[in-house]
Design a protein around this motif. Structure first.
Motif, mmCIF file in Angstrom:
data_model
loop_
_atom_site.group_PDB
_atom_site.id
_atom_site.type_symbol
_atom_site.label_atom_id
_atom_site.label_comp_id
_atom_site.label_asym_id
_atom_site.label_seq_id
_atom_site.Cartn_x
_atom_site.Cartn_y
_atom_site.Cartn_z
ATOM 1 N N GLY A 178 0.788 -1.235 0.000
ATOM 2 C CA GLY A 178 0.000 0.000 0.000
ATOM 3 C C GLY A 178 0.813 1.274 0.000
ATOM 4 O O GLY A 178 0.392 2.280 0.545
ATOM 5 N N ILE A 179 1.986 1.233 -0.610
ATOM 6 C CA ILE A 179 2.860 2.407 -0.604
ATOM 7 C C ILE A 179 3.027 2.989 -2.007
ATOM 8 O O ILE A 179 3.005 4.196 -2.200
ATOM 9 C CB ILE A 179 4.273 2.043 -0.071
ATOM 10 C CG1 ILE A 179 4.197 1.489 1.348
ATOM 11 C CG2 ILE A 179 5.217 3.238 -0.157
ATOM 12 C CD1 ILE A 179 4.082 2.486 2.443
ATOM 13 N N CYS A 180 3.189 2.099 -3.010
ATOM 14 C CA CYS A 180 3.584 2.611 -4.331
ATOM 15 C C CYS A 180 2.399 3.083 -5.165
ATOM 16 O O CYS A 180 2.570 3.873 -6.085
ATOM 17 C CB CYS A 180 4.365 1.549 -5.089
ATOM 18 S SG CYS A 180 3.359 0.156 -5.600
ATOM 19 N N GLY A 181 1.202 2.600 -4.876
ATOM 20 C CA GLY A 181 0.024 3.042 -5.629
ATOM 21 C C GLY A 181 -0.116 2.385 -6.986
ATOM 22 O O GLY A 181 -0.809 2.898 -7.854
ATOM 23 N N SER A 182 0.547 1.238 -7.198
ATOM 24 C CA SER A 182 0.498 0.596 -8.521
ATOM 25 C C SER A 182 -0.733 -0.268 -8.728
ATOM 26 O O SER A 182 -1.160 -0.472 -9.857
ATOM 27 C CB SER A 182 1.712 -0.320 -8.708
ATOM 28 O OG SER A 182 2.888 0.383 -8.538
#
Ligand code: FES
Lengths: 273, 118
Positions: A62-66
């Protein structure tokens, strides 16, 4: 799989522009256990059932937004969403709406990034030398950080744009992501670029085109609340158009030059290049 | 900040419409409560009678300005959502400006003419 493993049917929307003339759904049976995420399921499919399935992922946390996608018709981060949440044996996975499909679940987020770039998402200063070659940090108090902190959690996953009904009907609408970030930088006490940014948000397809449906804030997986940021942006624009707005100068560098210690000298290279 | 000013006018016109339409409705339909002394404020004669008083003419013209602006700006917003063509939008802008002015002149002519013929 662990002892409590069960099986879930993944109905995945497929589309390969080189082969398919239409979108179609394909079903896969995926073993799950407690804590299995939608992304785990898709990775299982790719590794064991169909290696041609296309989707985007990177950090898995849930960090990179991919990994934004439509799960049971609501936008989610696939890595941040557990299968259990749906209390169903059938999970429908589709690509995010309001963005062109590249292949299967991978959509083109470039239009969103272009709109994001258009609002100048960086600190704008008048002290160009300091900006080009920073000597110290700019002074900022905790209260001043709080004014924009929540909005700086945006990971640019595109989920807010996919949930926004105005983005669905107006392809030129700046969208909740860009407008939210427009406010984030305007509210930063180090910034001196509010005037130029507000002019951009003042366009026909800008902040005033937001109908405050609030779908963006509801869907945002990071709790950024873009709808609130847009409301604050509108207030800033209204104040600015009536001749008000921030009068104080943007934050200065800290500590002031006279109080800084001399820089530690870097020792010369011991190995010849 | 041109569009922001237009938007603020839109909000102002909503307030203006609510106030002046409220006055109009109250006088028309709350005759008993307000005790205006008129027998039937909704009759043709009463309406024409009010239109010959300068205070009422000002109220009606302001109501016309506010309601017209609010309606046309709102309609423009809906059309803006249906098309992304700048050309079409420019055409709509001009159509609404010219149309709005014509409707304003036409609709304000009646009370002004009545007042001056008093
Ligand atoms: S893989 Fe990075 S947010 Fe999901």
């Amino acid at each position: 799989m662990a002892e409590h493993a069960s099986k879930v049917t993944f109905r995945v929307q497929r589309y390969d522009p080189e082969k398919d003339s239409q979108l179609h759904m394909q079903e896969f049976t995926v073993p799950t256990k407690r804590g299995t995420t939608i992304l785990d399921g898709l990775i299982y499919i790719k590794e064991n059932l169909d290696s041609t399935l296309a989707f985007r992922t990177s950090c898995r946390m849930g960090i990179c937004g991919s990994c934004g996608m439509l799960v049971n018709n609501y936008p989610h981060l696939a890595c941040h969403t557990q299968i259990e949440e749906f209390h169903s044996n059938v999970i429908t996975v589709k690509p995010l709406p309001n963005a062109p499909i590249i292949k299967d679940l991978a959509v083109d987020l470039m239009p969103m990034f272009d709109r994001h770039k258009s609002i100048k998402p960086f600190i704008i200063r008048n002290d160009e030398d300091e900006m080009a070659k920073p000597t110290r940090e700019y002074e900022q108090l905790p209260d001043e950080v709080e004014a924009f902190e929540q909005f700086s959690y945006c990971i640019k996953c595109g989920i807010c744009v996919s949930a926004c009904p105005t983005s669905a009907s107006d392809a030129k609408f700046l969208g909740p992501q860009a407008l939210g970030q427009c406010y984030r930088y305007c509210a930063d006490s180090r910034d001196a670029g509010a005037k130029e940014r507000l002019e951009i948000a003042d366009s026909n397809h800008g902040a005033w085109h937001c109908h405050l449906a609030g779908a963006c804030s509801e869907a945002c997986p990071k709790g950024v609340d873009p709808a609130f940021a847009i409301q604050l942006l509108k207030r800033k624009m209204a104040v600015q158009s009536l001749g008000g707005g921030r009068k104080e100068k943007p934050a200065e560098i800290y500590p002031p030059p006279t109080e800084t210690k001399p820089k530690i000298q870097v020792p010369p290279f011991t190995v010849k290049k | 900040m041109f569009r922001t000013r237009l938007r603020l006018l839109f909000l102002l016109s909503a307030v203006g419409t609510a106030v002046f339409l409220g006055i109009h409705m109250a006088v028309q339909h709350l005759n008993n409560v307000l005790a205006t002394g008129e027998l039937d404020p909704t009759s043709w004669a009463s309406t024409i009678g009010r239109a010959t008083q300068s205070g009422w003419v000002v109220i009606y013209i302001l109501l016309l300005v506010f309601a017209l602006y609010h309606a046309l700006y709102g309609l423009r917003g809906i059309i803006l959502e249906l098309t992304t063509s700048e050309k079409a939008l420019r055409a709509v802008n001009w159509l609404f400006i010219v149309g709005g002015v014509i409707v304003f002149i036409w609709a304000s002519y009646v009370p002004l003419a009545l007042m001056s013929s008093r």
